[in-house]
Design an enzyme around this catalytic site. Structure first.
Site, mmCIF file in Angstrom:
data_model
loop_
_atom_site.group_PDB
_atom_site.id
_atom_site.type_symbol
_atom_site.label_atom_id
_atom_site.label_comp_id
_atom_site.label_asym_id
_atom_site.label_seq_id
_atom_site.Cartn_x
_atom_site.Cartn_y
_atom_site.Cartn_z
ATOM 1 C CG ASP A 153 -4.316 4.263 -6.145
ATOM 2 O OD1 ASP A 153 -4.501 3.659 -6.618
ATOM 3 O OD2 ASP A 153 -3.753 5.408 -6.675
ATOM 4 C CG ASP A 168 1.485 3.565 -4.833
ATOM 5 O OD1 ASP A 168 2.357 4.347 -4.137
ATOM 6 O OD2 ASP A 168 1.841 2.387 -4.950
#
Length: 229
Positions: free
Chosen positions: A9, A11
């Site tokens: 991922d 963020d």
């Protein structure tokens, strides 16, 4: 050789976007005359596609109002980019990514950002050479649907047994479980350790050193050759 695939991922996992996402949600709400959301509500929606995230934040909005909310959120980010606001990469992230790449891991991205956001991140120094592929909510169903993770596996020629998903939210963990991949969490992002463990994370790393140790254990337990760990 069955080289492992680590899907990251962005963020809250590789990039500290806590302040910018909260600012965008706050400014967008203000633009539409909505109550400014508390950070604890905003952090819960991070990782979802933007329309879905903002619908969760303000479920009473009509479709037209939601579209306005999305546009206002995007305008806030455009203002930040015009101000040259740079979301920092977490300390230790690049060292870990380079070490995994050097040791033979395949790397990919799976994010709730749109493609424009992914492109901006891939323009960071050294990023473009690290990742085999990148996948975002605009490519199809967003998190927690496993579609992005299946796409990352297909792009790398990996199977679920050799794939791990690393993220900071329960949405990442649920996506990993839906794809049959190994779910790993990190403790420095948007969702708490307990929230990630409750979603099914096998481990929530305290820092990048801890994350590397967890990845080494995954490689070993998955019977991936020991010279590729």
């Amino acid at each position: 050789m069955n080289r492992p695939l680590a899907v990251f991922d962005i963020d809250g996992t590789l990039v500290d976007s806590r302040a910018s996402i909260f600012r965008a949600a706050t400014e967008a709400a203000r633009d539409l005359g909505l109550a400014e959301p508390a950070y604890d509500r905003v952090r819960q929606i991070v990782g979802l596609s933007l329309p879905k995230a903002l619908h969760v934040l303000e479920p009473a909005l009509t479709d037209a109002e939601l579209a306005d909310f999305v546009a206002a959120f995007q305008r806030s980010f455009q203002r930040m980019h015009a101000e040259q606001v740079v979301e920092p990469v977490y300390a230790g992230a690049m060292d870990t990514l380079r070490r995994l790449k050097r040791d033979g891991w395949r790397l990919a991205l799976a994010t709730g950002q749109n493609r424009r956001g992914v492109t901006r991140n891939l323009a960071r120094a050294g990023w473009a050479d690290l990742f085999v592929s990148s996948h975002c909510a605009e490519d199809g169903p967003g998190k927690p649907d496993p579609a992005m993770l299946f796409a990352a596996m297909a792009a790398s020629g990996a199977d679920a047994a050799s794939t791990t998903m690393i993220g900071d939210t329960s949405h990442d963990i649920s996506m990993a479980l839906g794809a049959g991949a190994h779910p790993l969490g990190v403790a420095w992002g948007f969702h708490t350790r307990d929230e990630q463990l409750a979603a099914g994370a096998r481990h929530v790393a305290d820092d990048f050193t801890d994350l590397e140790a967890a990845l080494d254990r995954f490689a070993s337990q998955s019977r991936i050759p020991q010279d590729v760990r």
